[in-house]
Design a protein around this motif. Structure first.
Motif, PDB file in Angstrom:
ATOM      1  N   ASN A 175      -5.294 -15.437  -6.223  1.00 28.42           N
ATOM      2  CA  ASN A 175      -4.363 -16.567  -5.858  1.00 28.42           C
ATOM      3  C   ASN A 175      -3.981 -16.895  -4.479  1.00 28.42           C
ATOM      4  O   ASN A 175      -4.898 -16.274  -3.755  1.00 28.42           O
ATOM      5  CB  ASN A 175      -2.814 -16.275  -6.517  1.00 28.42           C
ATOM      6  CG  ASN A 175      -2.296 -14.850  -5.862  1.00 28.42           C
ATOM      7  OD1 ASN A 175      -2.550 -14.874  -4.663  1.00 28.42           O
ATOM      8  ND2 ASN A 175      -1.642 -14.193  -6.651  1.00 28.42           N
TER       9      ASN A 175
ATOM     10  N   ASP B   8     -10.969 -13.333 -10.454  1.00 28.00           N
ATOM     11  CA  ASP B   8      -9.512 -12.407 -11.140  1.00 28.00           C
ATOM     12  C   ASP B   8     -10.319 -11.368 -11.983  1.00 28.00           C
ATOM     13  O   ASP B   8     -11.273 -11.584 -12.943  1.00 28.00           O
ATOM     14  CB  ASP B   8      -9.444 -13.715 -12.317  1.00 28.00           C
ATOM     15  CG  ASP B   8      -8.107 -13.119 -13.090  1.00 28.00           C
ATOM     16  OD1 ASP B   8      -7.626 -11.826 -12.863  1.00 28.00           O
ATOM     17  OD2 ASP B   8      -7.656 -13.722 -13.827  1.00 28.00           O
ATOM     18  N   LEU B   9      -9.954 -10.307 -11.612  1.00 28.43           N
ATOM     19  CA  LEU B   9     -10.551  -8.931 -12.112  1.00 28.43           C
ATOM     20  C   LEU B   9      -9.908  -8.764 -13.581  1.00 28.43           C
ATOM     21  O   LEU B   9     -10.485  -7.872 -14.234  1.00 28.43           O
ATOM     22  CB  LEU B   9     -10.000  -7.747 -11.204  1.00 28.43           C
ATOM     23  CG  LEU B   9     -10.723  -7.614 -10.146  1.00 28.43           C
ATOM     24  CD1 LEU B   9      -9.754  -6.775  -9.142  1.00 28.43           C
ATOM     25  CD2 LEU B   9     -12.351  -7.145 -10.080  1.00 28.43           C
TER      26      LEU B   9
ATOM     27  N   ASN C 188     -11.120  -2.648  -3.848  1.00 23.11           N
ATOM     28  CA  ASN C 188      -9.761  -2.603  -3.427  1.00 23.11           C
ATOM     29  C   ASN C 188      -8.494  -2.905  -4.400  1.00 23.11           C
ATOM     30  O   ASN C 188      -7.523  -2.112  -4.279  1.00 23.11           O
ATOM     31  CB  ASN C 188      -9.559  -3.024  -1.991  1.00 23.11           C
ATOM     32  CG  ASN C 188      -7.869  -2.839  -1.515  1.00 23.11           C
ATOM     33  OD1 ASN C 188      -7.535  -1.893  -1.482  1.00 23.11           O
ATOM     34  ND2 ASN C 188      -7.159  -4.072  -1.518  1.00 23.11           N
ATOM     35  N   ALA C 189      -8.710  -4.010  -5.018  1.00 25.70           N
ATOM     36  CA  ALA C 189      -7.658  -4.559  -5.819  1.00 25.70           C
ATOM     37  C   ALA C 189      -7.182  -3.685  -6.822  1.00 25.70           C
ATOM     38  O   ALA C 189      -7.994  -3.046  -7.542  1.00 25.70           O
ATOM     39  CB  ALA C 189      -7.884  -6.018  -6.114  1.00 25.70           C
TER      40      ALA C 189
ATOM     41  N   TYR D 152      -1.868   3.255 -15.084  1.00 26.02           N
ATOM     42  CA  TYR D 152      -2.468   3.197 -13.856  1.00 26.02           C
ATOM     43  C   TYR D 152      -3.001   4.579 -13.274  1.00 26.02           C
ATOM     44  O   TYR D 152      -4.084   4.544 -12.576  1.00 26.02           O
ATOM     45  CB  TYR D 152      -1.365   3.001 -12.748  1.00 26.02           C
ATOM     46  CG  TYR D 152      -1.765   3.016 -11.336  1.00 26.02           C
ATOM     47  CD1 TYR D 152      -2.602   1.971 -10.843  1.00 26.02           C
ATOM     48  CD2 TYR D 152      -1.416   4.041 -10.647  1.00 26.02           C
ATOM     49  CE1 TYR D 152      -2.831   1.986  -9.486  1.00 26.02           C
ATOM     50  CE2 TYR D 152      -1.580   3.954  -9.093  1.00 26.02           C
ATOM     51  CZ  TYR D 152      -2.199   3.104  -8.630  1.00 26.02           C
ATOM     52  OH  TYR D 152      -2.973   3.152  -7.298  1.00 26.02           O
TER      53      TYR D 152
ATOM     54  N   LYS E 214      -7.257   5.086 -12.680  1.00 25.92           N
ATOM     55  CA  LYS E 214      -8.019   5.673 -11.256  1.00 25.92           C
ATOM     56  C   LYS E 214      -8.828   6.989 -11.766  1.00 25.92           C
ATOM     57  O   LYS E 214      -9.826   7.268 -11.057  1.00 25.92           O
ATOM     58  CB  LYS E 214      -6.750   6.027 -10.589  1.00 25.92           C
ATOM     59  CG  LYS E 214      -6.059   4.860  -9.766  1.00 25.92           C
ATOM     60  CD  LYS E 214      -6.823   4.131  -8.848  1.00 25.92           C
ATOM     61  CE  LYS E 214      -6.297   2.695  -8.219  1.00 25.92           C
ATOM     62  NZ  LYS E 214      -7.171   1.911  -7.499  1.00 25.92           N
TER      63      LYS E 214
ATOM     64  N   GLY F 189      -3.350   7.279   0.704  1.00 23.47           N
ATOM     65  CA  GLY F 189      -2.089   7.996   0.943  1.00 23.47           C
ATOM     66  C   GLY F 189      -1.041   6.825   0.388  1.00 23.47           C
ATOM     67  O   GLY F 189      -1.466   6.000  -0.067  1.00 23.47           O
TER      68      GLY F 189
ATOM     69  N   ILE G 127       1.585   4.339   0.141  1.00 25.71           N
ATOM     70  CA  ILE G 127       2.147   3.426   1.195  1.00 25.71           C
ATOM     71  C   ILE G 127       3.105   2.328   0.612  1.00 25.71           C
ATOM     72  O   ILE G 127       2.839   1.728  -0.299  1.00 25.71           O
ATOM     73  CB  ILE G 127       0.790   2.509   1.387  1.00 25.71           C
ATOM     74  CG1 ILE G 127      -0.313   3.445   1.882  1.00 25.71           C
ATOM     75  CG2 ILE G 127       0.963   1.455   2.455  1.00 25.71           C
ATOM     76  CD1 ILE G 127      -1.524   2.655   2.142  1.00 25.71           C
TER      77      ILE G 127
ATOM     78  N   THR H 209       3.562  -1.839   0.058  1.00 27.54           N
ATOM     79  CA  THR H 209       2.588  -2.844  -0.401  1.00 27.54           C
ATOM     80  C   THR H 209       3.296  -3.290  -1.778  1.00 27.54           C
ATOM     81  O   THR H 209       4.476  -3.006  -2.027  1.00 27.54           O
ATOM     82  CB  THR H 209       1.341  -2.108  -0.915  1.00 27.54           C
ATOM     83  OG1 THR H 209       1.405  -1.248  -1.923  1.00 27.54           O
ATOM     84  CG2 THR H 209       0.883  -1.447   0.232  1.00 27.54           C
ATOM     85  N   ASP H 210       2.606  -4.344  -2.130  1.00 29.58           N
ATOM     86  CA  ASP H 210       3.216  -5.043  -3.523  1.00 29.58           C
ATOM     87  C   ASP H 210       2.786  -4.313  -4.835  1.00 29.58           C
ATOM     88  O   ASP H 210       2.841  -4.964  -5.874  1.00 29.58           O
ATOM     89  CB  ASP H 210       2.762  -6.379  -3.639  1.00 29.58           C
ATOM     90  CG  ASP H 210       3.405  -7.531  -2.685  1.00 29.58           C
ATOM     91  OD1 ASP H 210       4.546  -7.134  -2.438  1.00 29.58           O
ATOM     92  OD2 ASP H 210       2.969  -8.404  -2.124  1.00 29.58           O
TER      93      ASP H 210
ATOM     94  N   ARG I 126       5.331  -4.346  -7.660  1.00 27.23           N
ATOM     95  CA  ARG I 126       6.037  -5.781  -7.894  1.00 27.23           C
ATOM     96  C   ARG I 126       6.500  -5.759  -9.192  1.00 27.23           C
ATOM     97  O   ARG I 126       7.609  -6.694  -9.369  1.00 27.23           O
ATOM     98  CB  ARG I 126       5.050  -6.900  -7.346  1.00 27.23           C
ATOM     99  CG  ARG I 126       3.839  -6.978  -8.502  1.00 27.23           C
ATOM    100  CD  ARG I 126       2.860  -8.079  -8.052  1.00 27.23           C
ATOM    101  NE  ARG I 126       1.836  -7.392  -7.284  1.00 27.23           N
ATOM    102  CZ  ARG I 126       0.990  -7.964  -6.620  1.00 27.23           C
ATOM    103  NH1 ARG I 126       0.862  -9.266  -6.741  1.00 27.23           N
ATOM    104  NH2 ARG I 126       0.121  -7.396  -6.012  1.00 27.23           N
TER     105      ARG I 126
END
Ligand SMILES: NC(=O)c1ccc[n+]([C@@H]2O[C@H](COP(=O)([O-])OP(=O)(O)OC[C@H]3O[C@@H](n4cnc5c(N)ncnc54)[C@H](OP(=O)(O)O)[C@@H]3O)[C@@H](O)[C@H]2O)c1
Length: 274
Positions: A14, A38-39, A67-68, A159, A163, A193, A195, A198-199, A202
């Protein structure tokens, strides 16, 4: 590596990518492009890869940063009928690598002909959360029979497992490349680490979002997006890592070990067969 002219392609689903590019300053010899990707859609991955490969048959591809990622609050399926977290954070990346691998290898060969020691790198942004199934009886292990979520769903668990799957396939792919394309591709996984700003949260409940935004950044173990980004920059560019593959770099930019589960051959095999 960054002396000669580079084309940096930032991808996103987006308009947030466009905003990110506006905030960047890069040396004038380099160029930044934005591309839609779009993954959560295999069609989008194929179209992106095809566009990249066909626009210029001599376009080198020497760095791919994966990264996404996403965390979903409820079970959802993609248009390809996979659970969204697994497709976005894991399956799509392996399709992308599969489609781009020949060009990535070709780029290394070109560089080797010019006696350039940099071999193409693929950076996997992992997370220390992929390790948490070990030694914690409250954390469930990866269940390859429940990759569609039909036997139960928990967003954070999926999630973590996305990973772990990423690291299982990372280790498996590294073995294959060591055998079939030695010193042509360097696979490096990193953990940035914790963080909180970040979003990534969300879709979380409002109190978790507030905690992440205002309280947890003050915790001594929390890191800033810049600190996390530095690990990616180190993995992408450091000459210390030249000609090495299969490394797991921790948030302090030190070589570390991924989870024990991620090296288990039976789990790797189960997943590849799935
Ligand atoms: N934050 C942490 O504490 C932490 C810790 C360990 C590892 N990580 C890892 O760090 C990486 C970056 O995460 P972050 O914390 O920076 O979270 P973030 O702010 O939410 O960034 C994730 C990025 O992924 C993109 N994305 C999500 N779904 C996508 C899709 N279907 N197609 C294309 N792009 C999509 C998002 O794009 P849009 O904004 O356009 O949706 C966003 O730019 C992830 O791999 C995450 O697992 C983060």
């Amino acid at each position: 590596m960054f002396q000669e002219r580079k084309v940096i392609i930032l991808t996103g689903a987006n308009s947030a990518t466009e905003k990110a590019v506006l905030a960047l300053t890069i040396p004038p010899q380099h160029k930044i492009e934005i591309s839609k990707l779009d993954l959560s859609s295999f069609t989008s991955i194929k179209s992106f890869a095809q566009g990249l490969l066909t626009r210029d048959s001599t376009l080198p591809l020497n760095l791919l940063i994966l990264n996404a990622a996403t965390i979903k609050s409820t079970l959802s399926k993609t248009e390809d009928n996979f659970e969204t977290t697994f497709q976005t954070n894991h399956f799509s990346y392996f399709l992308l690598i599969h489609l781009l691998l020949d060009r990535i290898i070709w780029t290394s060969e070109q560089q080797q002909q010019r006696a350039d020691p940099f071999i193409s790198r693929i950076i996997f942004v992992s997370s220390s959360l992929h390790k948490q199934s070990e030694g914690h009886k409250n954390f469930e292990s990866l269940d390859v029979e429940n990759l569609d979520g039909s036997k139960g769903y928990d967003g954070l668990l999926f999630y973590r497992h996305s990973k772990l799957m990423q690291m299982l396939c990372f280790n498996q792919l590294n073995k294959i490349l060591e055998r079939e394309a030695k010193e042509k591709v360097s696979l490096i996984a990193i953990e940035p680490g914790f963080i909180p700003q970040t979003d990534l949260s969300r879709e979380s409940a409002i109190y978790i979002k507030l905690l992440m935004k205002f309280i947890l950044p003050l915790a001594p173990f929390a890191r800033t997006p810049e600190q996390g980004g530095m690990v990616i920059v180190y993995a992408s560019t450091s000459p210390d890592l030249e000609k090495q593959s299969g490394l797991y770099i921790n948030k302090c930019c030190k070589v570390d070990k991924a989870s024990e589960d991620s090296y288990k051959e039976d789990l790797q095999k189960n997943l590849v067969e799935y």
